[in-house]
Design a protein around this motif. Structure first.
Motif, PDB file in Angstrom:
ATOM      1  N   ARG A   2       0.837  -1.212   0.000  1.00 27.70           N
ATOM      2  CA  ARG A   2       0.000   0.000   0.000  1.00 27.70           C
ATOM      3  C   ARG A   2       0.868   1.258   0.000  1.00 27.70           C
ATOM      4  O   ARG A   2       0.606   2.210  -0.749  1.00 27.70           O
ATOM      5  N   LYS A  13       1.062   4.186  -2.951  1.00 25.93           N
ATOM      6  CA  LYS A  13       0.839   5.609  -2.666  1.00 25.93           C
ATOM      7  C   LYS A  13       2.064   6.440  -3.048  1.00 25.93           C
ATOM      8  O   LYS A  13       1.934   7.530  -3.615  1.00 25.93           O
ATOM      9  N   MET A  41     -11.506   8.440  -4.339  1.00 28.19           N
ATOM     10  CA  MET A  41     -10.637   7.376  -3.823  1.00 28.19           C
ATOM     11  C   MET A  41     -10.983   7.090  -2.368  1.00 28.19           C
ATOM     12  O   MET A  41     -11.062   8.013  -1.546  1.00 28.19           O
ATOM     13  N   ILE A  84      -6.231   2.140  -0.238  1.00 26.81           N
ATOM     14  CA  ILE A  84      -5.786   2.251  -1.630  1.00 26.81           C
ATOM     15  C   ILE A  84      -5.934   0.938  -2.382  1.00 26.81           C
ATOM     16  O   ILE A  84      -5.995   0.905  -3.612  1.00 26.81           O
ATOM     17  N   THR A  85      -6.023  -0.193  -1.650  1.00 27.26           N
ATOM     18  CA  THR A  85      -6.145  -1.501  -2.310  1.00 27.26           C
ATOM     19  C   THR A  85      -7.576  -2.036  -2.260  1.00 27.26           C
ATOM     20  O   THR A  85      -7.795  -3.233  -2.403  1.00 27.26           O
ATOM     21  N   ASN A 129     -10.774   1.090  -5.831  1.00 27.35           N
ATOM     22  CA  ASN A 129      -9.526   1.788  -6.136  1.00 27.35           C
ATOM     23  C   ASN A 129      -8.664   1.009  -7.116  1.00 27.35           C
ATOM     24  O   ASN A 129      -8.062   1.571  -8.039  1.00 27.35           O
TER      25      ASN A 129
END
Length: 350
Positions: free
Chosen positions: A155, A159, A172, A176-177, A181
């Motif tokens: 992650r 980023k 978003m 993030i995973t 996303n």
């Protein structure tokens, strides 16, 4: 009776025996024969079978240090009806602080540690050696912890790469995973980002597989069901703590339980001075971190401030105690509460 020390390595084991009573000439002769026969032998089942054959009918106790090899050796020797004790290596100061780092010296010291133990001295803590099922449970939880840590690293890499390339996606979510996303990133991914996204999906799939296996493994475990009732304790933390406890009755009291996870102040006394010390940090580091993380979640989700853990934490913060120290103190109280829940077999009630 013989006291035996064994210095165990991956391929070879060195052993040394001493009689419990030096005046017992028969045992002295047996110890001498043992030392000639087992100065160095293979660290496998046939090697330990020869030791068992020699010691058949002879009272004995074998001491080994805790290491990555100790569980395998303990299981083999226990199957061969050998009496084995495993010691915490940090307690064996005559070995850890010695300038003589030879296998022969170490097993000599282990034999005398065992002899003094049999005569009433308690210089070291004895390790709990779990059976294969409990070890498999621990390894399953550790596999999840490792996969989770690797996903967190991925992650951060995603980023960082997005910041470097100026990549932005609308709406978003925090993770993030997350599925949404990852789908959005697939549309703009280059070769490097595609590799990171593939890694993230692989880790997430393995984590889901671990979670499924853990739920199945602990589905009928009473301690797991009791601990899972505590707010802040999730599936993995509960399973891991239970796999480390194994048997709650082996702890004298709640203080001993907290000490097992290293969430108690270290002792450092000199004359009339007894200064405040950091926690000991003994025991399993992952379990200790999980207890502290669960304590933090427990406090943050207790909006009505009904839990004694939350109340203690708030009191310490109002007194000006830094967050980290206050959380550690609350973690100690949490560990002691966990002991009470498991010991009395009563779910969380606050």
């Amino acid at each position: 009776m013989l006291a035996i020390g064994m210095d165990v390595h991956s391929s070879k084991t060195t052993a040394y025996a001493v009689p419990l009573e030096e005046s017992d000439l028969n045992m002295c002769a047996i110890a001498e024969d043992f030392n000639k026969s087992f100065r160095n032998f293979n660290s496998d089942r046939p090697g330990y079978a020869k030791v068992a054959s020699f010691l058949e009918g002879i009272e004995h106790c074998i001491l080994i240090e805790n290491s990555t090899k100790s569980h395998e050796v303990f299981w083999i020797m226990s199957d061969l009806d050998l009496t084995v004790v495993v010691a915490h290596a940090t307690d064996l100061f005559r070995i850890t602080k010695s300038v003589k780092k030879t296998d022969q010296h170490d097993c000599y010291e282990l034999a005398h540690y065992m002899r003094r133990r049999m005569l009433g001295e308690f210089e070291f803590a004895e390790c709990l050696m779990v059976d294969r099922r409990w070890m498999d449970r621990r390894q399953l939880c550790r596999a999840y912890a490792w996969e989770s840590e690797m996903l967190s690293d991925t992650r951060r890499q995603i980023k960082s790469y997005m910041l470097l390339r100026g990549i932005r996606i609308e709406n978003m979510t925090r993770d993030i995973t997350s599925v949404s996303n990852l789908k959005a990133l697939d549309l703009i991914a280059d070769d490097t980002l595609s590799l990171l996204l593939t890694r993230a999906r692989d880790f997430k799939n393995r984590i889901l597989a671990c979670e499924k296996a853990i739920r199945k493994e602990f589905s009928d475990d009473e301690m797991f069901a009791l601990l899972f009732t505590v707010p802040g304790f999730g599936l993995i933390t509960t399973a891991y703590i239970v796999s480390m406890v194994v048997d709650i009755n082996r702890f004298r009291n709640d203080k001993a339980f907290a000490a097992y996870f290293g969430i108690v102040p270290a002792q450092r006394e000199s004359a009339n001075s007894a200064p405040r010390c950091p926690i000991t940090r003994r025991g399993d580091e992952t379990a200790r971190k999980m207890i502290l993380q669960s304590t933090f979640v427990h406090i943050k989700t207790d909006r009505d401030k009904l839990s004694p853990i939350t109340q203690m934490y708030d009191r310490l913060i109002k007194r000006g105690i830094p967050h980290k120290k206050a959380l550690t103190a609350a973690g100690n109280k949490m560990a002691r509460m966990v002991f009470t829940i498991l010991k009395n077999k009563e779910p969380y009630k606050f």
